[in-house]
Design a protein around this motif. Structure first.
Motif, mmCIF file in Angstrom:
data_model
loop_
_atom_site.group_PDB
_atom_site.id
_atom_site.type_symbol
_atom_site.label_atom_id
_atom_site.label_comp_id
_atom_site.label_asym_id
_atom_site.label_seq_id
_atom_site.Cartn_x
_atom_site.Cartn_y
_atom_site.Cartn_z
ATOM 1 N N ILE A 175 -23.378 9.724 8.056
ATOM 2 C CA ILE A 175 -23.544 10.216 9.422
ATOM 3 C C ILE A 175 -22.729 11.496 9.582
ATOM 4 O O ILE A 175 -21.560 11.548 9.202
ATOM 5 N N VAL A 176 -23.344 12.513 10.138
ATOM 6 C CA VAL A 176 -22.634 13.754 10.445
ATOM 7 C C VAL A 176 -22.859 14.088 11.918
ATOM 8 O O VAL A 176 -23.801 13.598 12.541
ATOM 9 N N VAL A 177 -21.986 14.911 12.453
ATOM 10 C CA VAL A 177 -22.092 15.321 13.855
ATOM 11 C C VAL A 177 -22.418 16.806 13.905
ATOM 12 O O VAL A 177 -21.686 17.631 13.349
ATOM 13 N N ALA A 178 -23.527 17.141 14.550
ATOM 14 C CA ALA A 178 -23.920 18.540 14.686
ATOM 15 C C ALA A 178 -22.973 19.269 15.627
ATOM 16 O O ALA A 178 -22.451 18.683 16.580
ATOM 17 N N LYS A 179 -22.769 20.555 15.375
ATOM 18 C CA LYS A 179 -21.851 21.362 16.170
ATOM 19 C C LYS A 179 -22.601 22.451 16.921
ATOM 20 O O LYS A 179 -23.735 22.784 16.607
ATOM 21 N N GLN A 180 -21.930 23.015 17.918
ATOM 22 C CA GLN A 180 -22.573 24.022 18.746
ATOM 23 C C GLN A 180 -22.765 25.345 18.026
ATOM 24 O O GLN A 180 -23.825 25.983 18.143
ATOM 25 N N LYS A 181 -21.803 25.782 17.268
ATOM 26 C CA LYS A 181 -21.877 27.103 16.660
ATOM 27 C C LYS A 181 -21.587 27.063 15.166
ATOM 28 O O LYS A 181 -20.946 27.957 14.615
ATOM 29 N N GLU A 182 -22.104 26.007 14.530
ATOM 30 C CA GLU A 182 -21.921 25.880 13.087
ATOM 31 C C GLU A 182 -23.102 25.115 12.513
ATOM 32 O O GLU A 182 -23.478 24.067 13.022
ATOM 33 N N ARG A 183 -23.683 25.642 11.464
ATOM 34 C CA ARG A 183 -24.858 25.013 10.860
ATOM 35 C C ARG A 183 -24.480 23.770 10.082
ATOM 36 O O ARG A 183 -23.479 23.743 9.367
ATOM 37 N N VAL A 184 -25.294 22.720 10.225
ATOM 38 C CA VAL A 184 -25.134 21.512 9.418
ATOM 39 C C VAL A 184 -25.709 21.777 8.044
ATOM 40 O O VAL A 184 -26.776 22.394 7.904
ATOM 41 N N ASP A 185 -25.018 21.322 6.999
ATOM 42 C CA ASP A 185 -25.505 21.527 5.628
ATOM 43 C C ASP A 185 -26.945 21.073 5.490
ATOM 44 O O ASP A 185 -27.363 20.047 6.044
ATOM 45 N N CYS A 186 -27.693 21.823 4.713
ATOM 46 C CA CYS A 186 -29.099 21.538 4.513
ATOM 47 C C CYS A 186 -29.283 20.218 3.765
ATOM 48 O O CYS A 186 -28.579 19.939 2.796
ATOM 49 N N VAL A 187 -30.201 19.394 4.250
ATOM 50 C CA VAL A 187 -30.525 18.116 3.615
ATOM 51 C C VAL A 187 -31.887 18.255 2.951
ATOM 52 O O VAL A 187 -32.864 18.678 3.567
ATOM 53 N N GLU A 188 -31.947 17.906 1.678
ATOM 54 C CA GLU A 188 -33.216 17.947 0.962
ATOM 55 C C GLU A 188 -33.767 16.534 0.859
ATOM 56 O O GLU A 188 -33.091 15.631 0.371
ATOM 57 N N LEU A 189 -34.964 16.348 1.357
ATOM 58 C CA LEU A 189 -35.597 15.032 1.358
ATOM 59 C C LEU A 189 -36.654 14.950 0.245
ATOM 60 O O LEU A 189 -37.267 15.939 -0.112
#
Length: 254
Positions: free
Chosen positions: A240-254
């Protein structure tokens, strides 16, 4: 399929999805410079965006549209009810009004209703090669009729907007507190945790908690609320990760 939340919160929301042949954004609420910068981190130009999917008309989800469309002309998918609040799109050439499901070359998109105080509010499920990404923000509740449709997907980008105690003891005026907690408002940490405890399945790879309120929530509190709920319900899952307002969440490859 690649998925990366570029920004999430009350100041603006935007998520990037790439399938084998297409590049897309869900919502476009941050300013054009910010979106361009975050896309560059993924080696993507704004001109390469093929499709934009809009969840609803509020400015934190649509604020960059005018500037973006001066420079680029992607296909935009939205509900026709949204046009009353996005009249600047009346002359835009690439609009698709569709309630889905949508079938493309290598992927499909399911559209479902959300409950928010905005016309035509909706969420999305993207599917390709047996993998799937669910996007749910800005809703006061989730209809039980959607439970089967929303269960056991690869990744969830899922609203966990506020903590009820923080909201009720915070400085928001009474009318705004009532709006946030209403059936057309936002999901609390507790509501989000309840739903995700039902939806997470053996195929789920990651959960991104989204649209965290800066005023009425705390990322660690949102995270701990979900973890406790999962434990109580016997769900063994911790990616589980928490998204931020001014920072990109690391890309997830499915």
């Amino acid at each position: 399929m690649l998925v990366s939340v570029l920004a999430s919160g009350s100041e603006g929301n935007c998520t990037f999805i790439q399938t084998r042949n297409k590049k897309m954004l869900i919502d476009i609420g941050m300013n054009y410079k910010y979106i361009t910068t975050r896309l560059a981190e993924l080696n993507v130009l704004p001109s390469e965006i093929d499709y934009i999917f809009i969840t609803h008309t509020h400015a934190d989800h649509t604020g960059a549209m005018k500037v973006f469309f001066k420079n680029n002309t992607p296909m935009v998918f939205l509900d026709e009810k949204m046009m009353g609040e996005l009249d600047f799109l009346n002359d835009y050439p690439n609009l698709i009004f569709d309630k889905g499901p949508l079938n493309f070359d290598t992927f499909s998109v399911e559209i479902f209703k959300t409950s928010h105080d905005a016309p035509g509010s909706r969420g999305y499920i993207f599917k390709e090669d047996g993998k799937s990404a669910v996007y749910v923000t800005d809703t006061g509740y989730i209809n039980h009729k959607l439970f089967d449709q929303l269960s056991n997907h690869s990744i969830y980008i899922f609203e966990s907007n506020h903590d009820v105690e923080m909201l009720m003891h915070g400085r928001y005026p009474a009318w705004l507190k009532k709006r946030v907690r209403s059936d057309e408002g936002h999901l609390s940490n507790q509501q989000s945790a309840f739903y995700l405890s039902k939806f997470i399945g053996p195929d789920t790879k990651e959960v991104v908690l989204a649209h965290i309120s800066k005023e009425n929530n705390d990322p660690e509190l949102a995270l701990s609320t979900l973890r406790e709920s999962l434990k109580e319900n016997g769900v063994n899952f911790d990616n589980i990760v928490v998204a931020k307002q001014k920072e990109r969440v690391d890309c997830v490859e499915l």
